[in-house]
Design a protein around this motif. Structure first.
Motif, PDB file in Angstrom:
ATOM      1  N   LYS A 145      37.623  22.922  44.080  1.00 53.57           N
ATOM      2  CA  LYS A 145      37.006  22.228  42.952  1.00 53.57           C
ATOM      3  C   LYS A 145      37.777  20.960  42.596  1.00 53.57           C
ATOM      4  O   LYS A 145      37.177  19.912  42.311  1.00 53.57           O
ATOM      5  N   ALA A 146      39.103  21.049  42.632  1.00 49.38           N
ATOM      6  CA  ALA A 146      39.921  19.876  42.313  1.00 49.38           C
ATOM      7  C   ALA A 146      39.677  18.762  43.328  1.00 49.38           C
ATOM      8  O   ALA A 146      39.626  17.577  42.972  1.00 49.38           O
ATOM      9  N   GLU A 147      39.511  19.130  44.586  1.00 50.59           N
ATOM     10  CA  GLU A 147      39.284  18.126  45.627  1.00 50.59           C
ATOM     11  C   GLU A 147      37.891  17.516  45.527  1.00 50.59           C
ATOM     12  O   GLU A 147      37.707  16.323  45.763  1.00 50.59           O
ATOM     13  N   ILE A 148      36.895  18.335  45.186  1.00 46.49           N
ATOM     14  CA  ILE A 148      35.527  17.815  45.040  1.00 46.49           C
ATOM     15  C   ILE A 148      35.437  16.850  43.861  1.00 46.49           C
ATOM     16  O   ILE A 148      34.788  15.803  43.940  1.00 46.49           O
ATOM     17  N   GLY A 149      36.069  17.202  42.760  1.00 49.30           N
ATOM     18  CA  GLY A 149      36.170  16.285  41.630  1.00 49.30           C
ATOM     19  C   GLY A 149      34.929  16.157  40.772  1.00 49.30           C
ATOM     20  O   GLY A 149      34.836  15.254  39.936  1.00 49.30           O
ATOM     21  N   ARG A 150      33.959  17.043  40.972  1.00 50.85           N
ATOM     22  CA  ARG A 150      32.747  17.061  40.148  1.00 50.85           C
ATOM     23  C   ARG A 150      32.471  18.508  39.749  1.00 50.85           C
ATOM     24  O   ARG A 150      33.013  19.428  40.364  1.00 50.85           O
ATOM     25  N   PRO A 151      31.597  18.741  38.764  1.00 53.71           N
ATOM     26  CA  PRO A 151      31.252  20.132  38.422  1.00 53.71           C
ATOM     27  C   PRO A 151      30.684  20.865  39.641  1.00 53.71           C
ATOM     28  O   PRO A 151      29.877  20.303  40.382  1.00 53.71           O
ATOM     29  N   VAL A 152      31.110  22.082  39.840  1.00 51.86           N
ATOM     30  CA  VAL A 152      30.734  22.855  41.026  1.00 51.86           C
ATOM     31  C   VAL A 152      30.297  24.259  40.608  1.00 51.86           C
ATOM     32  O   VAL A 152      30.948  24.891  39.766  1.00 51.86           O
ATOM     33  N   SER A 153      29.211  24.736  41.207  1.00 51.49           N
ATOM     34  CA  SER A 153      28.801  26.128  41.026  1.00 51.49           C
ATOM     35  C   SER A 153      29.219  26.922  42.259  1.00 51.49           C
ATOM     36  O   SER A 153      29.137  26.425  43.383  1.00 51.49           O
ATOM     37  N   VAL A 154      29.665  28.169  42.042  1.00 51.58           N
ATOM     38  CA  VAL A 154      30.115  29.032  43.141  1.00 51.58           C
ATOM     39  C   VAL A 154      29.091  30.133  43.354  1.00 51.58           C
ATOM     40  O   VAL A 154      28.802  30.912  42.433  1.00 51.58           O
ATOM     41  N   ILE A 155      28.544  30.182  44.566  1.00 54.20           N
ATOM     42  CA  ILE A 155      27.523  31.168  44.921  1.00 54.20           C
ATOM     43  C   ILE A 155      28.130  32.137  45.931  1.00 54.20           C
ATOM     44  O   ILE A 155      28.685  31.710  46.946  1.00 54.20           O
ATOM     45  N   ALA A 156      28.036  33.426  45.663  1.00 53.39           N
ATOM     46  CA  ALA A 156      28.603  34.438  46.556  1.00 53.39           C
ATOM     47  C   ALA A 156      27.490  35.195  47.263  1.00 53.39           C
ATOM     48  O   ALA A 156      26.426  35.458  46.692  1.00 53.39           O
ATOM     49  N   THR A 157      27.750  35.556  48.518  1.00 51.05           N
ATOM     50  CA  THR A 157      26.805  36.371  49.271  1.00 51.05           C
ATOM     51  C   THR A 157      27.592  37.316  50.170  1.00 51.05           C
ATOM     52  O   THR A 157      28.790  37.159  50.358  1.00 51.05           O
ATOM     53  N   GLY A 158      26.913  38.320  50.702  1.00 52.68           N
ATOM     54  CA  GLY A 158      27.591  39.326  51.514  1.00 52.68           C
ATOM     55  C   GLY A 158      27.825  40.595  50.711  1.00 52.68           C
ATOM     56  O   GLY A 158      27.877  40.575  49.478  1.00 52.68           O
ATOM     57  N   GLY A 159      27.973  41.705  51.418  1.00 50.28           N
ATOM     58  CA  GLY A 159      28.004  43.016  50.781  1.00 50.28           C
ATOM     59  C   GLY A 159      29.120  43.231  49.786  1.00 50.28           C
ATOM     60  O   GLY A 159      28.970  44.014  48.840  1.00 50.28           O
ATOM     61  N   LEU A 160      30.262  42.563  49.957  1.00 49.95           N
ATOM     62  CA  LEU A 160      31.407  42.809  49.081  1.00 49.95           C
ATOM     63  C   LEU A 160      31.435  41.904  47.853  1.00 49.95           C
ATOM     64  O   LEU A 160      32.340  42.022  47.023  1.00 49.95           O
ATOM     65  N   ALA A 161      30.455  41.033  47.721  1.00 47.23           N
ATOM     66  CA  ALA A 161      30.455  40.105  46.582  1.00 47.23           C
ATOM     67  C   ALA A 161      30.436  40.864  45.257  1.00 47.23           C
ATOM     68  O   ALA A 161      31.164  40.524  44.318  1.00 47.23           O
ATOM     69  N   THR A 162      29.618  41.892  45.153  1.00 50.37           N
ATOM     70  CA  THR A 162      29.523  42.634  43.893  1.00 50.37           C
ATOM     71  C   THR A 162      30.804  43.396  43.587  1.00 50.37           C
ATOM     72  O   THR A 162      31.146  43.595  42.422  1.00 50.37           O
ATOM     73  N   LEU A 163      31.530  43.817  44.614  1.00 52.10           N
ATOM     74  CA  LEU A 163      32.792  44.517  44.408  1.00 52.10           C
ATOM     75  C   LEU A 163      33.807  43.611  43.715  1.00 52.10           C
ATOM     76  O   LEU A 163      34.488  44.020  42.775  1.00 52.10           O
ATOM     77  N   PHE A 164      33.885  42.367  44.153  1.00 48.33           N
ATOM     78  CA  PHE A 164      34.861  41.446  43.563  1.00 48.33           C
ATOM     79  C   PHE A 164      34.382  40.872  42.234  1.00 48.33           C
ATOM     80  O   PHE A 164      35.194  40.477  41.401  1.00 48.33           O
ATOM     81  N   ASP A 165      33.073  40.844  42.042  1.00 49.50           N
ATOM     82  CA  ASP A 165      32.527  40.285  40.798  1.00 49.50           C
ATOM     83  C   ASP A 165      33.007  41.053  39.570  1.00 49.50           C
ATOM     84  O   ASP A 165      33.021  40.519  38.462  1.00 49.50           O
ATOM     85  N   GLN A 166      33.427  42.304  39.755  1.00 50.69           N
ATOM     86  CA  GLN A 166      33.915  43.116  38.630  1.00 50.69           C
ATOM     87  C   GLN A 166      35.202  42.554  38.025  1.00 50.69           C
ATOM     88  O   GLN A 166      35.482  42.767  36.852  1.00 50.69           O
ATOM     89  N   HIS A 167      35.989  41.837  38.844  1.00 51.86           N
ATOM     90  CA  HIS A 167      37.327  41.466  38.402  1.00 51.86           C
ATOM     91  C   HIS A 167      37.670  39.993  38.607  1.00 51.86           C
ATOM     92  O   HIS A 167      38.846  39.636  38.657  1.00 51.86           O
TER      93      HIS A 167
END
Length: 260
Positions: free
Chosen positions: A211-233
């Motif tokens: 995000k710091a390198e892009i230098g503009r507002p950024v949205s993060v999109i997750a996909t794949g089976g483990l995305a929901t596991l990490f979304d908890q924390h």
């Protein structure tokens, strides 16, 4: 009805898509030696369970990062569904997006498809995180151009390497620790903390740097089976799209119908 096939390094996902809606999805372990005949036997039974027949499939599109698997999937399409499959990134299924990297030919089909679908679904600059055999972080700018990214070992791959290299470490499940403590009291707890919280810290650190390198507002999109596991924390995900690659295949097929 469209049969979209996403052949990854670990699994091949088959999805039936009708009017842009995924009606059914199935997965099987990736094995480049599996023949078109074997796929057909397996798929025919699954179609029957859904009350469908092979004749209901009128088009096939394939995206693969396993070149050796492609031929047998093409045989499946032509021999058992009677259609000439589209292959993502080739011919009439050209991605139609700018791959702004040093060697565009090396960009995996899954990453290009994720970029295509994410840009269609969300506005602005994006980081797409895909949890697969590898965990990939891909940057898609506000115009839809793929700008590159990061390839990191997938969490299962990391765990396999740890267990295989250390004789006394047990096999553990990939799951969130019972507490947020990062000081383990047993070997299993220590491993859970190292794998899970270590992975969270890696993701958060890389996303912050990107995000710091892009230098503009950024949205993060997750996909794949483990995305929901990490979304908890973690708070880094703005959205989770479990079927992003399949959505990309369906969008690519729809675009092929309208021509260049």
């Amino acid at each position: 009805m469209l049969l979209a096939i996403d052949a990854g390094n670990t699994n091949v996902v088959f999805a039936l898509v009708e009017d842009g809606v995924i009606r059914a999805r199935w997965r099987i372990a990736t094995d480049p030696r599996r023949t078109g005949d074997e796929y057909a036997v397996w798929l025919s039974q699954l179609l029957e369970l859904e009350g469908l027949e092979r004749a209901d499939v009128t088009a096939v599109i394939i995206g693969t990062v396993v070149p050796r698997a492609l031929h047998n999937l093409e045989v499946l399409a032509s021999k058992y569904f009677g259609v000439e499959p589209l292959v993502a990134g080739q011919g009439g299924a050209d991605y139609g997006i700018v791959l702004d990297v040093a060697d565009p030919a090396t960009v995996g089909a899954d990453r290009a498809l994720n970029a295509l679908a994410a840009h269609a679904l969300y506005e602005g600059d994006l980081i797409v995180i895909d949890f697969g055999t590898a965990t990939t972080f891909d940057v898609v700018d506000y115009s839809g151009a793929y700008q590159g990214g990061i390839i990191a070992p997938g969490i299962n791959l990391s765990l396999d390497a740890l267990v295989s290299a250390a004789a006394k470490l047990p096999r553990i499940a990939i799951e969130a620790p019972d507490s947020e403590s990062v000081i383990g009291r047993t070997t299993q707890d220590m491993m859970h903390i190292g794998i899970y919280w270590g992975y969270v810290a890696m993701m958060e650190g890389l996303v912050e740097r990107m995000k710091a390198e892009i230098g503009r507002p950024v949205s993060v999109i997750a996909t794949g089976g483990l995305a929901t596991l990490f979304d908890q924390h973690t708070e880094i995900f703005d959205a989770i799209e479990g079927d992003l690659t399949i959505q990309g295949l369906a969008m690519l097929y729809a675009r092929s119908l309208s021509g260049p």
